[in-house]
Design an enzyme around this catalytic site. Structure first.
Site, mmCIF file in Angstrom:
data_model
loop_
_atom_site.group_PDB
_atom_site.id
_atom_site.type_symbol
_atom_site.label_atom_id
_atom_site.label_comp_id
_atom_site.label_asym_id
_atom_site.label_seq_id
_atom_site.Cartn_x
_atom_site.Cartn_y
_atom_site.Cartn_z
ATOM 1 N N ASP A 1 22.629 34.223 48.267
ATOM 2 C CA ASP A 1 23.180 32.863 48.234
ATOM 3 C C ASP A 1 24.698 32.940 48.371
ATOM 4 O O ASP A 1 25.295 34.000 48.230
ATOM 5 C CB ASP A 1 22.786 32.131 46.946
ATOM 6 N N ASP B 1 31.711 38.382 35.503
ATOM 7 C CA ASP B 1 31.095 39.504 34.790
ATOM 8 C C ASP B 1 31.583 40.881 35.236
ATOM 9 O O ASP B 1 32.020 41.688 34.425
ATOM 10 C CB ASP B 1 29.560 39.407 34.904
ATOM 11 N N ASP C 1 28.150 31.224 46.964
ATOM 12 C CA ASP C 1 28.774 30.335 45.980
ATOM 13 C C ASP C 1 30.211 30.079 46.388
ATOM 14 O O ASP C 1 30.878 30.945 46.955
ATOM 15 C CB ASP C 1 28.748 30.975 44.582
HETATM 16 P P1 ATP Z 1 22.708 37.725 43.346
HETATM 17 O O1 ATP Z 1 22.789 38.510 44.589
HETATM 18 O O2 ATP Z 1 21.601 38.185 42.420
HETATM 19 O O3 ATP Z 1 22.721 36.246 43.525
HETATM 20 P P2 ATP Z 1 25.262 37.265 42.111
HETATM 21 O O4 ATP Z 1 26.345 38.205 41.667
HETATM 22 O O5 ATP Z 1 25.606 36.281 43.181
HETATM 23 O O6 ATP Z 1 24.040 38.162 42.542
HETATM 24 P P3 ATP Z 1 24.562 35.010 40.494
HETATM 25 O O7 ATP Z 1 23.628 34.968 39.328
HETATM 26 O O8 ATP Z 1 24.234 34.259 41.730
HETATM 27 O O9 ATP Z 1 24.733 36.552 40.822
HETATM 28 O O10 ATP Z 1 25.994 34.579 39.949
HETATM 29 C C1 ATP Z 1 27.064 34.226 40.798
HETATM 30 C C2 ATP Z 1 28.383 34.726 40.236
HETATM 31 O O11 ATP Z 1 28.631 34.129 38.963
HETATM 32 C C3 ATP Z 1 28.418 36.225 39.958
HETATM 33 O O12 ATP Z 1 28.769 36.935 41.125
HETATM 34 C C4 ATP Z 1 29.489 36.323 38.892
HETATM 35 O O13 ATP Z 1 30.774 36.288 39.454
HETATM 36 C C5 ATP Z 1 29.288 35.056 38.106
HETATM 37 N N1 ATP Z 1 28.433 35.266 36.920
HETATM 38 C C6 ATP Z 1 27.086 35.177 36.851
HETATM 39 N N2 ATP Z 1 26.645 35.399 35.606
HETATM 40 C C7 ATP Z 1 27.730 35.639 34.850
HETATM 41 C C8 ATP Z 1 27.939 35.933 33.474
HETATM 42 N N3 ATP Z 1 26.916 36.034 32.654
HETATM 43 N N4 ATP Z 1 29.224 36.102 33.039
HETATM 44 C C9 ATP Z 1 30.263 35.969 33.899
HETATM 45 N N5 ATP Z 1 30.136 35.709 35.200
HETATM 46 C C10 ATP Z 1 28.889 35.541 35.683
HETATM 47 MG MG MG Z 2 24.283 34.823 43.834
#
Ligand code: ATP
Ligand code: MG
Length: 456
Positions: free
Chosen positions: A71, A148, A73
């Site tokens: 995805d 994170d 963001d």
């Molecule tokens: P994926 O490929 O699984 O979507 P992702 O890193 O994009 O991995 P998401 O759950 O979509 O994970 O979260 C988007 C962003 O939000 C992360 O890249 C991170 O920067 C932030 N994020 C998500 N969860 C947390 C958390 N628990 N604490 C701080 N930042 C977070």
């Molecule tokens: Mg993501």
């Protein structure tokens, strides 16, 4: 007071951060053409309206690594109210932090959030407090710092195609390191789920976890139990779904996070007698589900259901208690079902906030597996079982079980069912005119609702 101290410490840490590294287009692999066209539309619309907008998080990380992001963001300085006006097909979700989802044809959703200074999950006394706006929004640097992992804290801007890096994320991507942003001990205490996220991204990318982050994980793993069970369950399901469950399992065992999640495995796996064999069987289950996920193609998508994934994760434990090959006739079938149901209830029901139906489905998988194993020689499945609505699920589980034990490879495991996760939102939104024609959300004012949606 403790919160004030935390904020001050984080402020001090941040002061020590150097000014951001700006990585020019020539020095990184991300190209505009690789960005999802709907995400680009959102970025251009923001720019044309005079706002700044950045691609952020997993989208930037995966593009940098040459992978296809799940995805995209977007972070912006526009406030949620401004975003709602700018994007007609959108809705705002989230209680503590309002996030705007922009909907496109085909069900695609791009999430746009206003730059902010705190993660919505940072533990902050009363969890239900809606933070006042001036406490919520932040600068680009704040937004990088609340994330994170360093590899998830990078911004990409479309004007000059540069990456903006406040936390050393690019260096960590180059070196293959997962590092928790800021002071790991404090960050995982404030949101323990970050430990699971660190393990996930290390296993997905074959990265190592940096030393300080690793110690924080090993020492604080039990704090995961302070998180809402449904959050932990959804994170665990992401680990099992991602095609890297075997790598995840190895790190989860080394860090002992597995034993925090599923305590019964601690004794079973570390038992010097049969422990290694049981650990190997569990690893085989994970390898089989990875193989299935990784064999998925657009033409032949493979969907392993949440129930099957959880059953696979539990199988070596369940089979250490009950003989999978036992003959269960008459009352024995019902008794075994009851025992299994009670066992699941006790061991994981509350821990993962599993609905009754999920526990029931997993029980059904295990109890019928014994029948399928007994009749596997002649493939003469009992007629009564073939007529059941759950026969397909049970035979899929049997196929996984058989492949784990050296049987033939499963060719296709494609069938759909309701996901367990709470956070799967219905398609939406704007009922008016030519907007996306989806289901209207049922908003709830009760604090228990998920993202403000009423629980059904
Ligand atoms: P994926 O490929 O699984 O979507 P992702 O890193 O994009 O991995 P998401 O759950 O979509 O994970 O979260 C988007 C962003 O939000 C992360 O890249 C991170 O920067 C932030 N994020 C998500 N969860 C947390 C958390 N628990 N604490 C701080 N930042 C977070
Ligand atoms: Mg993501």
């Amino acid at each position: 007071m403790a919160e004030d101290l935390n904020s001050r410490k984080e402020e001090e840490e941040r002061v020590q951060q150097p000014s951001p590294l700006i990585i020019q287009e020539a020095d990184h692999p991300i190209r505009i053409k690789d960005i999802d066209k709907e995400a680009l539309k959102v970025l251009y619309r923001l720019r044309d309206a005079g706002f700044i907008g950045f691609l952020v998080g997993g989208g930037v990380r995966d593009l940098y690594l040459g992978k296809k992001p799940k995805d995209f963001d977007i972070s912006t300085d526009a406030r949620p109210g401004q975003l709602r006006k700018l994007f007609r097909n959108s809705r705002a979700i989230g209680r503590r932090f309002r996030l705007v989802q922009v909907f496109f044809h085909g069900g695609k959703i791009i999430e746009v959030s206003t730059l902010r200074s705190q993660s919505e999950y940072d533990i902050n006394g009363d969890k239900h407090t809606v933070l006042p706006a001036n406490n919520t929004y932040g600068t680009l640097e704040d937004d990088a710092f609340r994330r994170d992992l360093t590899v998830n804290s990078l911004f990409f801007e479309i004007e000059n195609s540069t990456i903006i890096d406040y936390v050393g994320g690019v260096k960590d991507l180059d070196k293959g390191v997962v590092r928790i942003v800021g002071e790991p001990e404090r960050r995982v205490t404030r949101d323990p789920v970050r430990m699971m996220r660190a393990v996930r991204h290390a296993s997905r990318n074959d990265f190592r976890i940096d030393r300080k982050s690793w110690s924080a994980i090993v020492e604080n793993r039990d704090k995961l139990l302070l998180c809402p069970p449904s959050r932990i369950r959804d994170e665990l399901l992401k680990d099992l779904h991602g095609g890297c469950a075997a790598a995840w399992l190895k790190i989860a065992i080394r860090s002992k996070i597995l034993y925090t999640l599923l305590p019964f495995y601690e004794e079973l796996i570390s038992d010097t007698g049969s422990g290694a064999a049981l650990g190997d069987t569990l690893l085989r289950y994970m390898q089989v589900i990875d193989r299935l996920h990784n064999s998925s193609t657009e033409k032949q998508p493979v969907v392993v259901s949440d129930n099957l994934l959880l059953a696979s994760l539990l199988a070596p434990w369940i089979h250490s208690k009950f003989d999978a090959k036992e003959k269960l006739v008459g009352a024995a079938h019902h008794n075994r079902s009851r025992e299994l149901r009670n066992l699941l209830d006790m061991a994981i029901g509350e821990r993962f906030n599993l609905k009754r139906a999920v526990k029931e489905n997993i029980t059904t998988l295990f109890v019928n597996l014994t029948h399928l194993i007994r009749h596997s020689e002649d493939k003469n499945w009992p007629k009564w079982l073939q007529k059941k609505s759950y026969f397909t699920d049970c035979s899929k589980f049997f196929e996984i079980y058989s492949e784990v034990r050296g049987g033939k490879e499963i060719k296709n495991l494609s069938f759909r069912e309701e996901p367990i996760a709470d956070n799967v939102l219905p398609p939406v939104v704007n009922g008016r005119g030519r907007g996306y024609q989806g289901v209207m959300p049922t908003f709830s004012s009760s604090p228990g609702g998920i993202f403000g949606l009423r629980k059904h």
